[in-house]
Write a protein that holds these residues in place. Structure first.
Motif, PDB file in Angstrom:
ATOM      1  N   ARG A  88       0.631  -1.240   0.050  1.00 17.54           N
ATOM      2  CA  ARG A  88      -0.007   0.058  -0.059  1.00 17.54           C
ATOM      3  C   ARG A  88       0.928   1.344   0.103  1.00 17.54           C
ATOM      4  O   ARG A  88       1.773   1.171   0.668  1.00 17.54           O
ATOM      5  N   VAL A  89       0.458   2.140  -0.797  1.00 18.03           N
ATOM      6  CA  VAL A  89       1.186   3.363  -1.012  1.00 18.03           C
ATOM      7  C   VAL A  89       0.394   4.481  -1.650  1.00 18.03           C
ATOM      8  O   VAL A  89      -0.736   4.469  -2.213  1.00 18.03           O
ATOM      9  N   GLN A  90       0.702   5.810  -0.733  1.00 13.95           N
ATOM     10  CA  GLN A  90      -0.086   6.868  -1.481  1.00 13.95           C
ATOM     11  C   GLN A  90       0.787   7.589  -2.443  1.00 13.95           C
ATOM     12  O   GLN A  90       2.122   7.833  -2.355  1.00 13.95           O
ATOM     13  N   LEU A  91       0.185   7.306  -3.664  1.00 11.54           N
ATOM     14  CA  LEU A  91       0.702   7.978  -4.932  1.00 11.54           C
ATOM     15  C   LEU A  91       0.118   9.258  -5.362  1.00 11.54           C
ATOM     16  O   LEU A  91      -0.883   9.554  -5.132  1.00 11.54           O
ATOM     17  N   PHE A 175      -0.214  -4.355 -10.589  1.00 11.53           N
ATOM     18  CA  PHE A 175       0.219  -3.049 -10.470  1.00 11.53           C
ATOM     19  C   PHE A 175      -1.224  -2.138 -10.254  1.00 11.53           C
ATOM     20  O   PHE A 175      -2.079  -2.360 -10.880  1.00 11.53           O
ATOM     21  N   ASP A 176      -1.040  -1.137  -9.426  1.00 10.69           N
ATOM     22  CA  ASP A 176      -2.077  -0.246  -9.331  1.00 10.69           C
ATOM     23  C   ASP A 176      -1.913   0.970 -10.189  1.00 10.69           C
ATOM     24  O   ASP A 176      -0.627   1.167 -10.470  1.00 10.69           O
ATOM     25  N   ALA A 177      -2.619   2.006 -10.296  1.00 10.42           N
ATOM     26  CA  ALA A 177      -2.506   3.101 -10.840  1.00 10.42           C
ATOM     27  C   ALA A 177      -1.634   3.306 -12.121  1.00 10.42           C
ATOM     28  O   ALA A 177      -0.949   4.295 -12.257  1.00 10.42           O
ATOM     29  N   GLU A 178      -1.905   2.403 -13.097  1.00  5.26           N
ATOM     30  CA  GLU A 178      -1.361   2.336 -14.265  1.00  5.26           C
ATOM     31  C   GLU A 178      -2.168   3.392 -15.238  1.00  5.26           C
ATOM     32  O   GLU A 178      -1.464   4.186 -15.888  1.00  5.26           O
ATOM     33  N   ASP A 179      -3.422   3.262 -14.984  1.00  9.37           N
ATOM     34  CA  ASP A 179      -4.162   4.231 -16.021  1.00  9.37           C
ATOM     35  C   ASP A 179      -4.683   5.511 -15.498  1.00  9.37           C
ATOM     36  O   ASP A 179      -5.774   5.831 -16.073  1.00  9.37           O
ATOM     37  N   GLN A 199       5.977   2.155 -11.347  1.00  9.19           N
ATOM     38  CA  GLN A 199       7.223   2.936 -11.344  1.00  9.19           C
ATOM     39  C   GLN A 199       7.649   2.860  -9.710  1.00  9.19           C
ATOM     40  O   GLN A 199       8.726   2.668  -9.296  1.00  9.19           O
ATOM     41  N   TYR A 200       6.514   2.837  -8.826  1.00  5.44           N
ATOM     42  CA  TYR A 200       6.869   2.761  -7.283  1.00  5.44           C
ATOM     43  C   TYR A 200       7.454   1.335  -6.948  1.00  5.44           C
ATOM     44  O   TYR A 200       8.598   1.275  -6.366  1.00  5.44           O
ATOM     45  N   ASN A 274      11.947  -2.562 -16.942  1.00  8.07           N
ATOM     46  CA  ASN A 274      13.290  -2.778 -17.400  1.00  8.07           C
ATOM     47  C   ASN A 274      14.088  -1.634 -17.050  1.00  8.07           C
ATOM     48  O   ASN A 274      15.234  -1.740 -16.958  1.00  8.07           O
ATOM     49  N   GLU A 275      13.739  -0.470 -17.008  1.00 10.33           N
ATOM     50  CA  GLU A 275      14.621   0.561 -16.965  1.00 10.33           C
ATOM     51  C   GLU A 275      15.175   1.002 -15.220  1.00 10.33           C
ATOM     52  O   GLU A 275      16.350   1.020 -15.089  1.00 10.33           O
ATOM     53  N   PHE A 276      14.075   0.687 -14.245  1.00 12.32           N
ATOM     54  CA  PHE A 276      14.723   0.844 -12.921  1.00 12.32           C
ATOM     55  C   PHE A 276      15.278  -0.393 -12.303  1.00 12.32           C
ATOM     56  O   PHE A 276      16.073  -0.398 -11.552  1.00 12.32           O
TER      57      PHE A 276
END
Ligand code: AHN
Ligand code: ZN
Length: 329
Positions: A88-91, A175-179, A199-200, A274-276
């Motif tokens: 859980r995280v606030q984005l 993943f959450d919050a993709e869209d 990203q998170y 890939n990137e991170f």
């Protein structure tokens, strides 16, 4: 650096072509190299898992449907024997809105060092900003295909893993919050406004020094007559994994669905893996050159419902993923 910059810019604008073809039946059971039995992926079962998600309504972060669906997903994955982490995280969305987000991670055989990552996004878009009717541009989408389909396939994979353990450990990451990316009415697209959950996670994995041999992202994998082309970012970072998956699909008789041609670039969750993280991760995603968006006509509209989901397409994608993961040793 220049090359990467070009890729990201291209990713924002590029669209791909797709071609016609027909579906072939795969054998019920398939024998992998060295006598490993590949479980049979049930497309109807995956279909029901998509339907269940859609029954909650749009899974937009901060909504009750979103909370309820997260609980269902976690319970379901636990029932299949996975160790489930609710990250859980606030984005913060590009709008400044604080999102109570949650990446859902289901680990099978967590003690194993050799691992494979399977992922999809479980949130749905807050705005149908590609809808032909402007009155719908601020309404949320159901996300049967955009979100629901990939998750439905992965829940069915989880069911199979509960019955037949694979040689490698498997992590299913939802993943959450993709869209929650930039609304189409905005003049400029805000950089990195999409894929906030991935990203998170790619910066703060649920386990320190998380690693996997490779990753497969499933996004928009449910439409009838879908074709899958080799997506550009996947090709750039993980062409050997694209080869592996497309070859396996061809072996199973799906070469008219998994077409061995270059597709365009899609900025999606796999970019950040890939990137991170440096884990080679591909995106299996359906594009549609005939629609204005470059995706299907339902994409980011209020019509992204169960009528756009085919149990057969889910089966073809799911059976391919299953063949790939059970063949790894
Ligand atoms: C963009 O539209 C920038 N990326 C597509 C990623 C996406 C949205 N996948 C599902 N919905
Ligand atoms: Zn979307």
């Amino acid at each position: 650096m220049r090359t990467l910059f070009t890729i990201f810019i291209t990713a924002l604008f590029a669209f791909v072509a797709c071609t016609g073809g027909s579906t072939k039946q795969a054998p019920k059971k398939d024998v992998a190299e060295q006598g490993i039995t590949i479980p049979s992926f049930n497309g109807d079962s995956a279909y029901k898992f998509v339907e269940k998600q859609v029954s909650f309504g749009p899974r937009v972060p901060n909504s009750d449907a979103h909370k309820a669906c997260a609980e269902w997903l976690a319970d379901k994955l636990r029932s299949y024997g996975a160790e489930v982490t609710m990250q859980r995280v606030q984005l913060t969305a590009y709008t400044g809105t604080k999102l109570d987000a949650c990446n859902i991670i289901a680990s099978f055989q967590p003690q194993k060092r050799k691992r494979i990552l399977l992922c999809a996004h479980w949130d749905s878009r807050p705005w149908a900003d590609a809808d032909p009717d402007p009155a719908n541009h601020r309404k949320p989408i159901l996300g049967a295909n955009d979100g629901g389909s990939g998750v439905g396939v992965l829940i069915e994979v989880a069911r199979l893993l509960s019955l037949t353990p694979s040689e490698l450990g498997i992590d299913i990451v939802l993943f959450d919050a993709e869209d929650y990316g930039t609304h189409a009415s905005e003049m400029a697209t805000t950089e990195n406004s999409w894929a906030l959950g991935s990203q998170y996670w790619a910066r703060m994995p649920h386990k320190e020094n998380y690693n996997a041999r490779f990753g497969i992202l499933l996004d928009i994998v449910g439409a009838p007559q879908s074709k899958f082309l080799r997506e550009g970012i996947s090709e750039h970072y993980a062409s050997s994994i694209v080869d592996k998956v497309w070859k396996r699909a061809a072996e199973m008789g799906f070469s008219s669905i998994f077409i061995n041609e270059e597709g365009g670039y899609v900025t999606d969750d796999h970019l950040y893996v890939n990137e991170f993280m440096g884990i080679p991760c591909i995106d299996i995603i359906n594009r549609d050159k005939d629609s204005k968006s470059g995706f299907g006509p339902y994409w980011h509209t209020v019509k992204d419902d169960m009528s756009w989901i085919s149990a057969e397409t889910l089966r073809i994608v799911g059976q391919t993923v299953v063949a790939v993961i059970y063949n790894e040793k």
